[in-house]
Enzyme design. Structure first.
Site, mmCIF file in Angstrom:
data_model
loop_
_atom_site.group_PDB
_atom_site.id
_atom_site.type_symbol
_atom_site.label_atom_id
_atom_site.label_comp_id
_atom_site.label_asym_id
_atom_site.label_seq_id
_atom_site.Cartn_x
_atom_site.Cartn_y
_atom_site.Cartn_z
ATOM 1 N N LYS A 113 48.196 51.081 36.658
ATOM 2 C CA LYS A 113 47.095 51.417 37.552
ATOM 3 C C LYS A 113 47.639 51.434 38.978
ATOM 4 O O LYS A 113 48.108 50.421 39.499
ATOM 5 C CB LYS A 113 45.955 50.413 37.445
ATOM 6 C CG LYS A 113 44.808 50.756 38.388
ATOM 7 C CD LYS A 113 43.895 49.575 38.617
ATOM 8 C CE LYS A 113 42.987 49.860 39.808
ATOM 9 N NZ LYS A 113 42.210 48.666 40.220
ATOM 10 N N GLY A 174 35.326 44.258 45.401
ATOM 11 C CA GLY A 174 34.771 42.919 45.488
ATOM 12 C C GLY A 174 33.446 42.802 46.213
ATOM 13 O O GLY A 174 32.919 41.698 46.375
ATOM 14 N N ALA A 200 35.791 49.262 41.128
ATOM 15 C CA ALA A 200 35.457 48.542 42.360
ATOM 16 C C ALA A 200 34.002 48.732 42.754
ATOM 17 O O ALA A 200 33.464 49.843 42.715
ATOM 18 C CB ALA A 200 36.355 48.952 43.528
ATOM 19 N N GLY A 201 33.369 47.621 43.122
ATOM 20 C CA GLY A 201 32.031 47.652 43.672
ATOM 21 C C GLY A 201 30.934 47.196 42.746
ATOM 22 O O GLY A 201 29.807 46.953 43.191
ATOM 23 N N ASN A 222 36.573 43.148 37.999
ATOM 24 C CA ASN A 222 37.149 41.811 37.981
ATOM 25 C C ASN A 222 36.224 40.816 38.680
ATOM 26 O O ASN A 222 35.681 39.904 38.078
ATOM 27 C CB ASN A 222 38.527 41.819 38.628
ATOM 28 C CG ASN A 222 39.257 40.494 38.513
ATOM 29 O OD1 ASN A 222 40.304 40.295 39.105
ATOM 30 N ND2 ASN A 222 38.746 39.550 37.740
ATOM 31 N N THR A 223 35.975 41.043 39.981
ATOM 32 C CA THR A 223 35.188 40.092 40.759
ATOM 33 C C THR A 223 33.789 39.887 40.190
ATOM 34 O O THR A 223 33.264 38.767 40.187
ATOM 35 C CB THR A 223 35.080 40.558 42.220
ATOM 36 O OG1 THR A 223 36.393 40.798 42.743
ATOM 37 C CG2 THR A 223 34.392 39.512 43.084
#
Length: 271
Positions: A113, A174, A200-201, A222-223
């Site tokens: 990635k 995040g 993301a987001g 992830n976050t």
């Protein structure tokens, strides 16, 4: 239930995500960082049902530091597809170097990635550096999944270069803001011939479901999981959201209308 509906349900139950010619049963990809310890990483990963797990090579020990806990002790390459990423890289040169290190550490692993960041505060991608890095990595026989902004033109360019998947952000990394520009994401999806994965987001399960309802092939997060009060429970919620969003997309939603439409029509009634 009609035969057509039964067929769609059956198709949804065998609806693999295909990346670089490999089939995956889960459309949820998860990160391996930000957990309190490796045991929580293991439990959340299992609860997510994910098969592709991202690894930040610059921040994670996968054997290069013999005296530190090793992620591979809980996320085995025999059970999961590891996706080395270039998180923390701000130049094409650093990103390429990181991918080559990952290939060395993982015995020739070539699926990566790519992300090249342009700003430490927003973590938005540096598109010029991303394009340079992608070109070099593809020439070096890497299979590149690439993090980018939600620009349909850039997404098309990355696909044309030979990236095996394009991963537009939904909002800053995040941030948990959800999909801020669904129309750009939709345009990217409609014009793509490679998998499109929101990256993301995402903040909660409904965000993941929206991404899938737009027609995205998958979501990487992830976050949203690791930062939740209960990461293992959130991982389970995300798994269900991805599945529900995909089924809803395949089913086809009703059109939006400005005014009410009676669920029980009056045609044929006697009063």
């Amino acid at each position: 239930m009609t035969t057509q509906s039964l067929h769609k349900i059956s198709s949804a139950n065998h609806d693999p995500l295909i990346i670089a010619g490999v089939e995956y049963g889960s459309r949820l990809l998860v990160g391996s960082g930000k957990y309190k310890d490796l045991e929580e990483t293991r439990l959340a990963t299992e609860a997510s049902g994910a098969e592709i797990i991202t690894v930040a090579i610059r921040r994670t020990n996968i054997g290069q530091n013999a005296d530190e806990p090793n992620l591979l002790d809980v996320i085995s390459p025999k059970e999961y597809t590891l996706l080395p990423n270039t998180a923390g890289c701000f130049t094409a040169e650093d990103a390429v170097r990181t991918c080559r290190l990952a290939r060395e550490l993982l015995d020739g692993h070539d699926l990566v990635k790519l992300e090249v960041l342009g700003d430490k505060k927003t973590l938005f991608p540096d598109i010029a550096q991303t394009l340079d890095a992608a070109e070099t990595l593809i020439k070096d026989n890497f299979k590149v999944m690439v993090y980018t902004n939600d620009d349909p033109i850039v997404a098309r360019r990355l696909e044309e270069m030979g990236c095996v998947a394009v991963m537009p952000l939904a909002a800053p990394i995040g941030s948990g803001l959800g999909i801020r520009n669904p129309y750009n994401i939709l345009t990217i999806v409609e014009n793509a011939n490679v998998p499109i994965l929101v990256d993301a987001g995402v903040g909660t399960a409904s965000d993941a479901a929206v991404a899938m309802e737009l027609g995205c092939d998958g979501v990487l997060m992830n976050t949203a999981i690791a930062g939740a009060k209960d990461p293992v429970l959130m991982a389970s919620a995300m798994k269900k959201a991805i599945e529900a969003g995909r089924e809803a997309y395949l089913a086809g939603r009703i059109p939006r209308k400005r005014f009410a439409s009676a669920s029980s029509p009056l045609d044929g009634t006697f009063f």
